[in-house]
Each structure stands twice: as C-alpha cells, then as structure tokens.
Scaffold this active site. Structure first.
Site, PDB file in Angstrom:
ATOM      1  CB  CYS A   1      -1.772  -2.399   0.837  1.00  0.00           C
ATOM      2  SG  CYS A   1      -0.974  -1.363   2.063  1.00  0.00           S
TER       3      CYS A   1
ATOM      4  CG  HIS B   1       0.429  -6.450  -0.516  1.00  0.00           C
ATOM      5  ND1 HIS B   1      -0.237  -5.447   0.175  1.00  0.00           N
ATOM      6  CD2 HIS B   1       0.613  -7.454   0.376  1.00  0.00           C
ATOM      7  CE1 HIS B   1      -0.420  -5.820   1.428  1.00  0.00           C
ATOM      8  NE2 HIS B   1       0.077  -7.042   1.570  1.00  0.00           N
TER       9      HIS B   1
HETATM   10 CA    CA Z   1      -1.172   1.060   1.337  1.00  0.00          CA
END
Ligand code: CA
Length: 464
Positions: free
Chosen positions: A73, A131
């Site tokens: 990610c 993130h």
């Molecule tokens: Ca991901």
C-alpha cells in the site's frame, strides 16, 4: 494609430472567452485497496458483477498490463502521488502509524499531484485512506489537498460503531488506528454510514460542489482491504458464493461499485463527464487471504510476480480517448501524474523530475512506440528486483535467483526462459543496476520492523 479603451476591452473579452473554452479537465483517481487483478468485470470477473466500474473501461481504455510501482500500500501510494519511483526518496516500506515521528511519512522534499495541480487553479480533495504518514506535517491538508475526509492510517474498521478513538494523534499502533473516528479536515466526524458508502457520498458531494472550477479528486477506498466487513445490504447480493471470505470480499467490492456508479452519474448530471479525466486502479495486487483473485497471474500482494504489481487499471476521458480501447503495452501508476499534467492547457513545471509519461498521445495514436522502454521494481528488504521491457519480457531477481519470463498477452509467468536468453538477461540486469544508482536506501523502518523500531525508540528516549 491610437487604440480606444473599447478596443482593449473587446480584446480582453475575446481572450477570456477563449480561456473559458480551453478548460483544464477535472482529474479523478479512484483507487481500491488490495483488489485482485481478476476481480473486475472488465478483466473477466464472473462471480462479482462490477457494472459501474466496467462503465469506465467501456467509455475509455483498459490497460491490460497496468502496474503499480510497489507491491504494498504505502510506497505504492507514495509513487502514485509523486509520479516518481518512491525508492528515489527512500520510501520503500509500509509506514508505521506514528503520529509523533516527523520522519515517518512522505518526504517534504517531494511534491504531490495535488501541489502541482493546485498551482494550476485546481481544488483538491482526498477522500478515504491516506497512509503517507500520521505526523501532522504529513497531513493531506499540508500536502496540497484543500479538503480531506477519511483517516490517516493503512486500513480501517468499516462499521461506524467500531470507531471509538476520537484523537487520531493519540495512538501509535496500526491496529488502534483502525478504530479512530473519521476526520473532515482536522475535525472529528460522527459517521453514521458504512465507511465505503460514506466515502462515495463525500466524493459525490465534492463533484457537486465544484462545477465551475477544475478539481482533483483522489478517492481512495480502503475496501476491499481487511478486515472483511460488509453490511447485509451488500452481502445479500452474493448468496451464490459459498466461500465466506470471497462472499464478504464480493460485497465490499460491490459497495465500491455502487459508489463508482453514483460518482459517474453525478459527473453526467452536472455536465462534467466529458471534461473529466478519470482513472481507476488498485494500489497493489490481491493478497489472496482477503478472498481476492489475481487469475491468471502468479504471486500476490507483497511480491514482485505479476500478481503483486499488475492491477485492474482503466481510464476514461470521453471525446479524447476512444471508447472501448484496449491498451496492452506496459504502463505504471507513475504515469497518472504525468498524464494529468499533460492534459492541462499550460505546461506546469514540477519540483522534481517525474518517472511517468503522459499516456494520452499513445492512446490517441499521436505518438507511436511504447511509453516505457523499461519499468523497474525493487524491494530492498527482500533483496528482490523486477523489470519489464517494452516487449513484455520480465526479469525477476531475488538473492541469487534470476528468472526471465515472456509475459505474453495474459501476463502469466509460466516458463523461465533465462537460460535461452543470456544476452537479454545481462542487458536487463545492467538496466536495473543503472536505475538503482538513482535510488536511496529505505528512509524509515516499516511495519515489518515494528519491534526494532520500538526498541530503538525506547533506547533513544524518543517521544513515545
Ligand atoms: Ca493495498
């Protein structure tokens, strides 16, 4: 001859009408999380209908060899938002959720797409998962976005009742961060909806509120990343799927698909569909343990087989890109930044050189050849590398092992042909080595090194 003021007035009126006609397109990126290559209708999915996501593909182009720059990610998102291989600035691990650590996030020396588009008068919003660092200096509102609705960590609980932590800066643990309340800007939201639906709602509202100015919407669903959670409204659509993981996964994908439908409808209703460049992709390949499928690709999230880095990838810009286009040459998420800037009427200078290229001329036929001579991947912790050249030949290296694959039409890595092609292996190894000269070592410890991070932090008496 002296010109009258009326002449100048008329002149500027003509200029301003002209400027209005040459309107910069809106930019939308819809990104899913941990969705498998095979889990959209446009890539052949049979058990999970995605009629709305498929509308994007039908109205524009499917990239059958569309990749992300990293197989997990956080670095994938760093690459996408900067348009650069994230290893150039040491972003090679999943960040830890550490709101007190000003080094744990997207380097402030990098500029984001939102920064660059902001200089061209775009209003930007991030909806969903960030993130890229939980420290206040990395907050989306500090990284070019005018608006933010979502959460700062790497994943989240989906039902509002589970969101009990009010201050997102009060926790320093990934699991706890999943339970923080959502934020609108810096304000705490008392959300009532399943958060996938909440993100769709906010995206639609943003489009509705920005009819007269160009906008950049980065809609980054955390679905269908774990935890696998879906309400009956979506689960009940999938009674035909026996496997409970796959059933919940399907319900989560279906919720996204409904949201994409509402967004596309709103674009049409507000007359903006033809003036919007829209991308759809997943941030990395399916991890499989969430019920995803990368068929017919090998590998999964986290590794450098195609299943880790080749994702569902489509784009539409009606009137510019022909409907129903299928593009088979290798492209990468880093191209999104360059393509967005390439669609502007006036050239925008970026702070740092981009690794991506503007795909539009390749799709309209204005440019022949291939966007990339070669694409690269590195995971230094795993001592793993990969590269794909314009012919779809892929070198895969880990430690002392080297494979060469011909990805062909399907992308399936079936047969190692390294022994039969020693010269190509040598050439590609040299290209990888050359690329690596422009990279930095990892700049921070990541999710896999959490224990070490805590130990070092305690030893150094750093802020807890
Ligand atoms: Ca991901």
């Amino acid at each position: 001859m002296k010109k009258s003021p009326i002449f100048f007035l008329a002149f500027f009126l003509v200029l301003s009408i002209h400027a209005q006609q040459r309107k910069n397109p809106n930019i939308i990126i819809i990104m899913t999380d941990d969705m498998g290559y095979a889990d959209v209708g446009f890539n052949g999915c049979k058990d999970i209908p995605t009629p709305n996501i498929d509308r994007i593909a039908a109205a524009g182009v499917v990239f059958t060899s569309g990749h992300v720059s990293y197989a997990v990610c956080s670095p994938s998102r760093a690459g996408l938002l900067t348009g650069r291989y994230s290893q150039r600035f040491g972003y090679e691990r999943n960040v830890l959720y550490m709101p007190k650590d000003a080094a744990m996030g997207l380097s402030l020396d990098e500029e984001t797409m939102a920064d660059a588009l902001g200089r061209s008068g775009y209003r930007s919003m991030l909806v969903g998962k960030w993130h890229l660092g939980a420290h206040p200096s990395f907050h989306p509102l500090k990284r070019g976005f005018n608006e933010f609705f979502g959460f700062l960590g790497g994943g989240h609980q989906y039902f509002p009742a589970a969101l009990q932590i009010v201050d997102p800066l009060s926790v320093d643990d990934e699991g706890a961060s999943y339970k923080t309340k959502l934020n609108r800007g810096l304000a705490v939201v008392e959300e009532q909806e399943y958060i996938t639906d909440a993100f769709s709602r906010e995206a639609v509202s943003f489009v509705d509120r920005n009819r007269t100015n160009p906008f950049f919407l980065y809609l980054t669903y955390n679905a269908p990343h774990t935890p696998l959670q879906a309400p009956d409204q979506y689960l009940s659509r999938f009674n035909h799927i026996a496997d409970s993981k796959r059933r919940t996964y399907a319900a989560m994908v279906s919720a996204i698909d409904d949201g994409v439908g509402k967004l596309l409808d709103k674009l049409k209703e507000t007359g903006q569909d033809k003036n919007t460049l829209l991308f759809f992709l997943s941030d990395n390949g399916g991890p499989l343990d969430n019920g995803s499928s990368n068929h017919p690709l090998s590998g999964k999230k986290g590794n450098l087989y195609e299943g880790g880095i080749r994702v569902p990838f489509a784009m539409q810009w009606p009137g510019v890109i022909a409907a129903g286009t299928v593009y088979e040459k290798p492209i990468i998420s880093l191209d999104i930044f360059a393509t967005a800037l390439g669609s502007l009427e006036k050239t925008v200078q970026t702070k740092n050189p981009l690794d991506g290229v503007n795909l539009i001329p390749f799709l309209t036929g204005k440019k022949k050849g291939t966007p990339h001579e070669i694409l690269f991947w590195r995971n230094q912790d795993m001592k793993a590398y990969a590269a794909i050249n314009a012919d779809g030949k892929k070198i895969w290296m880990k430690g002392d092992t080297t494979f060469l694959f011909d990805l062909g039409k399907s992308g399936a890595e079936k047969q190692n042909i390294a022994n039969e092609n020693p010269e190509l292996v040598l050439t590609m190894k040299r290209q990888v080595a050359e690329w690596e000269k422009g990279l930095k070592p990892p700049a921070f410890l990541g999710l896999s090194q959490r224990d070490e991070y805590i130990r070092l932090r305690n030893k150094a008496n750093l802020p807890q």
